[in-house]
Design an enzyme around this catalytic site. Structure first.
Site, mmCIF file in Angstrom:
data_model
loop_
_atom_site.group_PDB
_atom_site.id
_atom_site.type_symbol
_atom_site.label_atom_id
_atom_site.label_comp_id
_atom_site.label_asym_id
_atom_site.label_seq_id
_atom_site.Cartn_x
_atom_site.Cartn_y
_atom_site.Cartn_z
ATOM 1 N N GLU A 93 0.809 -1.001 0.026
ATOM 2 C CA GLU A 93 -0.397 0.079 0.035
ATOM 3 C C GLU A 93 0.647 1.142 -0.183
ATOM 4 O O GLU A 93 0.717 2.421 -0.621
ATOM 5 C CB GLU A 93 -1.209 0.484 1.262
ATOM 6 C CG GLU A 93 -1.850 -0.844 0.727
ATOM 7 C CD GLU A 93 -2.842 -1.837 2.205
ATOM 8 O OE1 GLU A 93 -2.799 -1.099 3.504
ATOM 9 O OE2 GLU A 93 -3.544 -2.683 2.231
ATOM 10 N N GLU A 162 4.447 -10.613 0.763
ATOM 11 C CA GLU A 162 2.501 -10.523 0.437
ATOM 12 C C GLU A 162 2.414 -10.675 -0.480
ATOM 13 O O GLU A 162 2.543 -9.220 -1.325
ATOM 14 C CB GLU A 162 2.676 -8.888 1.473
ATOM 15 C CG GLU A 162 2.601 -9.699 2.558
ATOM 16 C CD GLU A 162 2.040 -8.334 3.123
ATOM 17 O OE1 GLU A 162 0.644 -8.717 4.653
ATOM 18 O OE2 GLU A 162 1.603 -7.204 3.409
ATOM 19 N N GLY A 168 -5.470 -7.518 0.891
ATOM 20 C CA GLY A 168 -7.216 -7.738 1.402
ATOM 21 C C GLY A 168 -8.637 -8.288 0.364
ATOM 22 O O GLY A 168 -9.537 -7.110 0.095
ATOM 23 N N SER A 207 -4.589 -11.590 3.023
ATOM 24 C CA SER A 207 -6.146 -12.405 3.278
ATOM 25 C C SER A 207 -5.791 -13.760 4.053
ATOM 26 O O SER A 207 -6.323 -14.629 3.697
ATOM 27 C CB SER A 207 -6.721 -12.986 2.218
ATOM 28 O OG SER A 207 -7.107 -11.831 0.993
#
Ligand code: PGA
Length: 245
Positions: A93, A162, A168, A207
């Site tokens: 992000e 990740e 998400g 997730s």
């Protein structure tokens, strides 16, 4: 043997059950051989480090400067003052929404380590890279770009794998896929971070829930998890911890 971690990345959220109840629930757990870490938004660092007995605290980002005219930034030494032990760097992000480059992340990594913060460095490919079968090369490039000399002196280094397409989205990577990718990551660490490759803990994020934890840990190659959404509920976070054997 690399240390094991379970890290709650609250992002820009607070747990709906309230910070105090959350910390009482998680802090009351027997951590066994897993280091429990909570990463709240900056203004809550001190509070979490004050009541989070049995837990460590992580910041979600830091500046690549130690002080000066950098409005809105927070220096690593200030994070240490607020009780942070760890800092998450290079989260996708930050890379995608705030245009953080490998070069900036490498500078943050150097400064964070030199100020005594233990880094949780995030790497991961997007779907385009995965579908083009370029994952190993892409991750090796990210690792190479962050091979800063300070790594040699770091007390602990955590690498969070990740995959961006799994963050998400409710779409997690399978245990077999993660195990294969972790092998690629170990090879890249051996090449580019030789001083640290054996002790670097490799954790997975994307997730993670209590339901998919058994599949993810089955191959025995994962040293823990970086959990976003499911970490906001202390019961789910503890259920993931229970599954991390
Ligand atoms: P997620 O987030 O568990 O909600 O996918 C993981 C992360 O961004 O660290």
């Amino acid at each position: 043997m690399a240390k094991r971690y379970l890290i709650a990345n609250w992002k820009m959220n607070l747990p709906p059950e309230g910070v105090e109840s959350y910390l009482a629930n998680v802090g009351g757990a027997d951590p066994r051989d897993v280091t429990l870490v909570v990463a709240p938004p900056f203004p809550y660092l001190k509070h979490v480090s004050g009541c989070g007995e049995g837990m460590c605290v992580a910041a979600q980002n830091c500046s690549d400067h130690e002080s000066g005219a950098f409005t809105g930034e927070v220096a690593p030494s200030m994070l240490r003052d607020c009780g942070a032990d760890y800092v998450i760097l290079g989260h996708s992000e930050r890379r995608n929404l705030f245009s953080e480059t490998d070069a900036l992340i490498a500078r943050k990594l150097s400064l964070a380590i030199s100020k005594g913060l233990k880094p949780v460095l995030c790497i991961g490919e997007d779907l385009r890279v995965r579908e083009a079968d370029q994952v190993a090369r892409f991750l090796a490039d990210q690792i190479k770009a962050t091979a800063v000399p300070e790594l040699e002196t770091a007390e602990e280094v955590i690498l969070a794998y990740e995959p961006i397409w799994a963050i998400g989205t409710g779409r997690n990577a399978s245990g077999a896929m993660v195990a294969e990718t972790i092998l690629d990551i170990r090879h890249a660490l051996e090449r580019f971070w030789p001083a640290k490759f054996a002790q670097t803990s490799i954790i997975y994020g994307g997730s993670v829930t209590p339901d998919n934890t058994p599949d993810l840990v089955e191959k025995g190659t994962i040293d823990g998890f970086l959990v976003g959404g499911a970490s906001l509920d202390s019961r789910k976070f503890l259920a993931i911890h229970a599954g991390l054997r």
